[in-house]
Every structure is written in structure tokens, then in C-alpha cells.
Scaffold this motif. Structure first.
Motif, PDB file in Angstrom:
ATOM      1  N   ALA A  17       0.827  -1.206   0.000  1.00  0.00           N
ATOM      2  CA  ALA A  17       0.000   0.000   0.000  1.00  0.00           C
ATOM      3  C   ALA A  17       0.861   1.255   0.000  1.00  0.00           C
ATOM      4  CB  ALA A  17      -0.940   0.000   1.206  1.00  0.00           C
ATOM      5  N   ASN A  18       1.951   1.228   0.756  1.00  0.00           N
ATOM      6  CA  ASN A  18       2.830   2.397   0.857  1.00  0.00           C
ATOM      7  C   ASN A  18       3.691   2.612  -0.372  1.00  0.00           C
ATOM      8  OD1 ASN A  18       1.929   3.175   3.380  1.00  0.00           O
ATOM      9  ND2 ASN A  18       3.394   1.875   4.440  1.00  0.00           N
ATOM     10  N   THR A  19       3.778   1.630  -1.243  1.00  0.00           N
ATOM     11  CA  THR A  19       4.634   1.767  -2.422  1.00  0.00           C
ATOM     12  C   THR A  19       3.830   1.823  -3.720  1.00  0.00           C
ATOM     13  OG1 THR A  19       4.978  -0.632  -2.495  1.00  0.00           O
ATOM     14  CG2 THR A  19       6.616   0.679  -1.307  1.00  0.00           C
ATOM     15  N   LEU A  20       2.534   2.077  -3.635  1.00  0.00           N
ATOM     16  CA  LEU A  20       1.733   2.243  -4.847  1.00  0.00           C
ATOM     17  C   LEU A  20       2.285   3.432  -5.638  1.00  0.00           C
ATOM     18  CD1 LEU A  20      -1.873   1.780  -3.450  1.00  0.00           C
ATOM     19  CD2 LEU A  20      -0.686   0.251  -5.028  1.00  0.00           C
ATOM     20  N   THR A  21       2.474   3.251  -6.914  1.00  0.00           N
ATOM     21  CA  THR A  21       2.999   4.301  -7.773  1.00  0.00           C
ATOM     22  C   THR A  21       1.848   5.003  -8.475  1.00  0.00           C
ATOM     23  OG1 THR A  21       4.983   2.994  -8.137  1.00  0.00           O
ATOM     24  CG2 THR A  21       4.562   4.770  -9.689  1.00  0.00           C
ATOM     25  N   LEU A  22       1.792   6.317  -8.308  1.00  0.00           N
ATOM     26  CA  LEU A  22       0.751   7.113  -8.948  1.00  0.00           C
ATOM     27  C   LEU A  22       1.210   7.545 -10.339  1.00  0.00           C
ATOM     28  CD1 LEU A  22      -0.136   9.356  -5.874  1.00  0.00           C
ATOM     29  CD2 LEU A  22      -1.296   7.282  -6.641  1.00  0.00           C
ATOM     30  N   LYS A  23       0.294   8.082 -11.118  1.00  0.00           N
ATOM     31  CA  LYS A  23       0.647   8.627 -12.422  1.00  0.00           C
ATOM     32  C   LYS A  23       1.474   9.892 -12.213  1.00  0.00           C
ATOM     33  CE  LYS A  23      -3.187   6.874 -15.159  1.00  0.00           C
ATOM     34  NZ  LYS A  23      -4.368   7.214 -15.970  1.00  0.00           N
ATOM     35  N   TRP A  48     -10.401   4.308   9.342  1.00  0.00           N
ATOM     36  CA  TRP A  48     -10.842   3.126   8.593  1.00  0.00           C
ATOM     37  C   TRP A  48      -9.866   2.978   7.432  1.00  0.00           C
ATOM     38  CZ3 TRP A  48     -12.912   1.866   3.734  1.00  0.00           C
ATOM     39  CH2 TRP A  48     -13.754   0.752   3.661  1.00  0.00           C
ATOM     40  N   SER A  49      -8.925   2.048   7.536  1.00  0.00           N
ATOM     41  CA  SER A  49      -7.872   1.885   6.529  1.00  0.00           C
ATOM     42  C   SER A  49      -8.030   0.532   5.843  1.00  0.00           C
ATOM     43  CB  SER A  49      -6.491   1.959   7.188  1.00  0.00           C
ATOM     44  OG  SER A  49      -6.333   3.192   7.850  1.00  0.00           O
ATOM     45  N   ARG A  50      -8.153   0.573   4.506  1.00  0.00           N
ATOM     46  CA  ARG A  50      -8.359  -0.645   3.726  1.00  0.00           C
ATOM     47  C   ARG A  50      -7.484  -0.626   2.480  1.00  0.00           C
ATOM     48  NH1 ARG A  50     -10.747  -1.085   7.873  1.00  0.00           N
ATOM     49  NH2 ARG A  50     -12.769  -2.034   8.274  1.00  0.00           N
ATOM     50  N   VAL A  51      -7.060  -1.798   2.071  1.00  0.00           N
ATOM     51  CA  VAL A  51      -6.421  -1.950   0.775  1.00  0.00           C
ATOM     52  C   VAL A  51      -7.464  -2.532  -0.170  1.00  0.00           C
ATOM     53  CG1 VAL A  51      -4.040  -2.181   1.580  1.00  0.00           C
ATOM     54  CG2 VAL A  51      -5.471  -4.219   1.392  1.00  0.00           C
ATOM     55  N   VAL A  52      -7.299  -2.227  -1.453  1.00  0.00           N
ATOM     56  CA  VAL A  52      -8.116  -2.835  -2.482  1.00  0.00           C
ATOM     57  C   VAL A  52      -7.245  -3.903  -3.124  1.00  0.00           C
ATOM     58  CG1 VAL A  52      -9.450  -2.510  -4.588  1.00  0.00           C
ATOM     59  CG2 VAL A  52      -9.290  -0.648  -2.925  1.00  0.00           C
ATOM     60  N   LEU A  53      -7.744  -5.106  -3.101  1.00  0.00           N
ATOM     61  CA  LEU A  53      -7.023  -6.226  -3.703  1.00  0.00           C
ATOM     62  C   LEU A  53      -7.744  -6.670  -4.968  1.00  0.00           C
ATOM     63  CD1 LEU A  53      -6.498  -8.109  -0.368  1.00  0.00           C
ATOM     64  CD2 LEU A  53      -4.643  -7.267  -1.791  1.00  0.00           C
ATOM     65  N   ASP A  54      -6.967  -6.980  -5.984  1.00  0.00           N
ATOM     66  CA  ASP A  54      -7.469  -7.627  -7.186  1.00  0.00           C
ATOM     67  C   ASP A  54      -6.767  -8.972  -7.209  1.00  0.00           C
ATOM     68  OD1 ASP A  54      -8.516  -8.410  -9.557  1.00  0.00           O
ATOM     69  OD2 ASP A  54      -7.644  -6.809 -10.765  1.00  0.00           O
ATOM     70  N   GLY A  55      -7.478 -10.007  -6.816  1.00  0.00           N
ATOM     71  CA  GLY A  55      -6.823 -11.281  -6.567  1.00  0.00           C
ATOM     72  C   GLY A  55      -5.953 -11.114  -5.329  1.00  0.00           C
ATOM     73  N   ASP A  56      -4.669 -11.369  -5.467  1.00  0.00           N
ATOM     74  CA  ASP A  56      -3.732 -11.187  -4.350  1.00  0.00           C
ATOM     75  C   ASP A  56      -2.917  -9.914  -4.458  1.00  0.00           C
ATOM     76  OD1 ASP A  56      -4.491 -13.564  -3.130  1.00  0.00           O
ATOM     77  OD2 ASP A  56      -3.068 -14.753  -4.298  1.00  0.00           O
ATOM     78  N   GLN A  57      -3.162  -9.116  -5.499  1.00  0.00           N
ATOM     79  CA  GLN A  57      -2.369  -7.912  -5.743  1.00  0.00           C
ATOM     80  C   GLN A  57      -3.038  -6.681  -5.131  1.00  0.00           C
ATOM     81  OE1 GLN A  57      -1.988  -6.911  -9.893  1.00  0.00           O
ATOM     82  NE2 GLN A  57      -0.631  -5.191  -9.491  1.00  0.00           N
ATOM     83  N   VAL A  58      -2.255  -5.904  -4.350  1.00  0.00           N
ATOM     84  CA  VAL A  58      -2.748  -4.633  -3.813  1.00  0.00           C
ATOM     85  C   VAL A  58      -2.746  -3.629  -4.962  1.00  0.00           C
ATOM     86  CG1 VAL A  58      -2.304  -2.735  -2.211  1.00  0.00           C
ATOM     87  CG2 VAL A  58      -1.940  -5.102  -1.472  1.00  0.00           C
ATOM     88  N   VAL A  59      -3.937  -3.112  -5.304  1.00  0.00           N
ATOM     89  CA  VAL A  59      -4.058  -2.165  -6.410  1.00  0.00           C
ATOM     90  C   VAL A  59      -4.527  -0.791  -5.942  1.00  0.00           C
ATOM     91  CG1 VAL A  59      -4.407  -3.954  -8.152  1.00  0.00           C
ATOM     92  CG2 VAL A  59      -6.393  -2.990  -6.963  1.00  0.00           C
ATOM     93  N   GLY A  60      -4.872  -0.670  -4.667  1.00  0.00           N
ATOM     94  CA  GLY A  60      -5.326   0.608  -4.150  1.00  0.00           C
ATOM     95  C   GLY A  60      -5.331   0.628  -2.639  1.00  0.00           C
ATOM     96  N   PHE A  61      -5.500   1.832  -2.107  1.00  0.00           N
ATOM     97  CA  PHE A  61      -5.555   2.049  -0.668  1.00  0.00           C
ATOM     98  C   PHE A  61      -6.553   3.164  -0.419  1.00  0.00           C
ATOM     99  CE2 PHE A  61      -4.153   4.714   2.919  1.00  0.00           C
ATOM    100  CZ  PHE A  61      -4.258   3.801   3.946  1.00  0.00           C
ATOM    101  N   ILE A  62      -7.368   3.017   0.598  1.00  0.00           N
ATOM    102  CA  ILE A  62      -8.284   4.079   1.006  1.00  0.00           C
ATOM    103  C   ILE A  62      -8.288   4.172   2.515  1.00  0.00           C
ATOM    104  CG2 ILE A  62     -10.329   2.581   1.002  1.00  0.00           C
ATOM    105  CD1 ILE A  62     -11.866   5.142  -0.065  1.00  0.00           C
ATOM    106  N   GLN A  63      -8.307   5.392   3.002  1.00  0.00           N
ATOM    107  CA  GLN A  63      -8.425   5.620   4.438  1.00  0.00           C
ATOM    108  C   GLN A  63      -9.530   6.634   4.659  1.00  0.00           C
ATOM    109  OE1 GLN A  63      -5.182   7.606   6.576  1.00  0.00           O
ATOM    110  NE2 GLN A  63      -5.461   6.117   8.206  1.00  0.00           N
ATOM    111  N   GLY A  64     -10.402   6.296   5.557  1.00  0.00           N
ATOM    112  CA  GLY A  64     -11.485   7.183   5.926  1.00  0.00           C
ATOM    113  C   GLY A  64     -11.450   7.427   7.422  1.00  0.00           C
ATOM    114  N   GLY A  92     -12.079   1.257 -12.354  1.00  0.00           N
ATOM    115  CA  GLY A  92     -13.116   1.173 -11.336  1.00  0.00           C
ATOM    116  C   GLY A  92     -12.613   0.869  -9.938  1.00  0.00           C
ATOM    117  N   VAL A  93     -11.293   0.811  -9.761  1.00  0.00           N
ATOM    118  CA  VAL A  93     -10.724   0.500  -8.447  1.00  0.00           C
ATOM    119  C   VAL A  93     -11.065   1.593  -7.439  1.00  0.00           C
ATOM    120  CG1 VAL A  93      -8.574   0.143  -7.162  1.00  0.00           C
ATOM    121  CG2 VAL A  93      -8.867  -0.906  -9.424  1.00  0.00           C
ATOM    122  N   GLY A  94     -10.866   2.861  -7.825  1.00  0.00           N
ATOM    123  CA  GLY A  94     -11.163   3.975  -6.921  1.00  0.00           C
ATOM    124  C   GLY A  94     -12.634   4.049  -6.571  1.00  0.00           C
ATOM    125  N   ARG A  95     -13.476   3.876  -7.572  1.00  0.00           N
ATOM    126  CA  ARG A  95     -14.928   3.877  -7.338  1.00  0.00           C
ATOM    127  C   ARG A  95     -15.292   2.771  -6.344  1.00  0.00           C
ATOM    128  NH1 ARG A  95     -19.709   5.503  -9.522  1.00  0.00           N
ATOM    129  NH2 ARG A  95     -18.686   6.645 -11.196  1.00  0.00           N
TER     130      ARG A  95
END
Length: 151
Positions: A17-23, A48-64, A92-95
Motif C-alpha cells: 500500500a505504501n509503495t503504490l505508484t501514482l501517475k 478506517w484503513s483498507r487496501v483494495v485487492l485484485d486477486g492477491d495484488q494490492v491495487v489501491g488504498f483508502i483511508q477514511g 473502477g478500483v477507486g470507485r
């Protein structure tokens, strides 16, 4: 993107989650200036801290944040951070992440979700508008304050 799921941030997913590369250019929008000041207003127990997983890959992070007693109304039920890996944006990951956070807010009895962001080219304004967030004002630091009705 058939296997998206939200999972609580853990030791096993924190590094990814901490190493996600943005555009390129998105880094300037990753944390609005007011967040540095408001960090003290966020109670770790209400985050409220969550990662978004696609299969086993972390593709996003959201904290509320869900804190009905927070002195700052805009921090009572809010999107605090959202990051989606550059190569996963537009799928659609962010959504998915924001909809999960919104559902968690509803379950806690909140009727709106807020977000603060810097406006500008390449910034998150169009993303949040597409999800239904409407600008309701500005922070004292000049960032947009937007809200999504949950009712």
C-alpha cells in the motif's frame, strides 16, 4: 478486475500500500496541505484503513475517518486518503474503494461523506464529481471541500 475486494490494512499489505505508484503529476495531490494540520484531529481509533485487492495484488488504498464527535465537522465521516496504482486507474478500483467507504459510513449512521482536495489539472476533482461529490465550500487553506449524500 473481477476479483476486487477490500481488506483491512495489515502488516502483510502495508508495504504494498505504501509503495503504490501514482501517475506522473498526481503526487502533488496525494495529501492536501490541510491534512498536515488536521492529522492531530484524526483519532487513530476512528480511522478506517483498507487496501483494495485484485486477486492477491494490492491495487489501491483508502483511508477514511468515522468520528461523530470530531470538532471539525468535515472530518466526522470523510475520505482521508485514496491511492490507486497508476496502471490500475480507469478500471473502477477507486470507485469500488469509495463505495466501500460510503457503505461503511451508512452502516455507522452517517448521512454524508466528505473529502478535501486540491483543485488543478490532473487532480482528483473529476473523479470525485463522477462519484456524486458536490463542492460545498473551501477549507481555510483553499482546498475544495466536497460532500456525497448517503441518503
Amino acid at each position: 478486475m473481477t476479483d476486487l475486494r477490500l481488506e483491512e490494512l495489515s502488516a502483510a499489505t502495508a508495504v504494498a500500500a505504501n509503495t503504490l505508484t501514482l501517475k506522473p503529476g498526481q503526487e502533488q495531490y496525494a495529501q492536501p496541505g490541510s491534512h498536515a494540520i488536521a492529522e492531530d484531529a484524526i483519532n487513530p481509533a476512528t480511522a478506517w484503513s483498507r487496501v483494495v485487492l485484485d486477486g492477491d495484488q494490492v491495487v489501491g488504498f483508502i483511508q477514511g475517518n468515522f468520528d461523530p464527535d470530531n470538532a471539525m465537522e468535515e472530518l466526522r465521516s470523510c475520505v482521508w486518503r485514496i491511492h490507486v496504482a497508476a496502471d490500475q486507474q480507469g478500471r473502477g478500483v477507486g470507485r469500488f474503494a469509495v463505495e466501500g467507504l460510503a457503505e461503511a459510513a451508512r452502516e455507522r449512521g452517517f448521512d454524508r461523506l466528505t473529502v478535501m482536495y486540491d483543485a488543478g489539472e490532473g487532480g482528483p476533482e473529476a473523479f470525485f464529481a463522477a462519484l456524486g461529490f458536490q463542492v460545498i465550500g473551501q477549507t481555510k487553506y483553499g482546498e475544495q471541500l466536497a460532500a456525497l449524500s448517503l441518503t
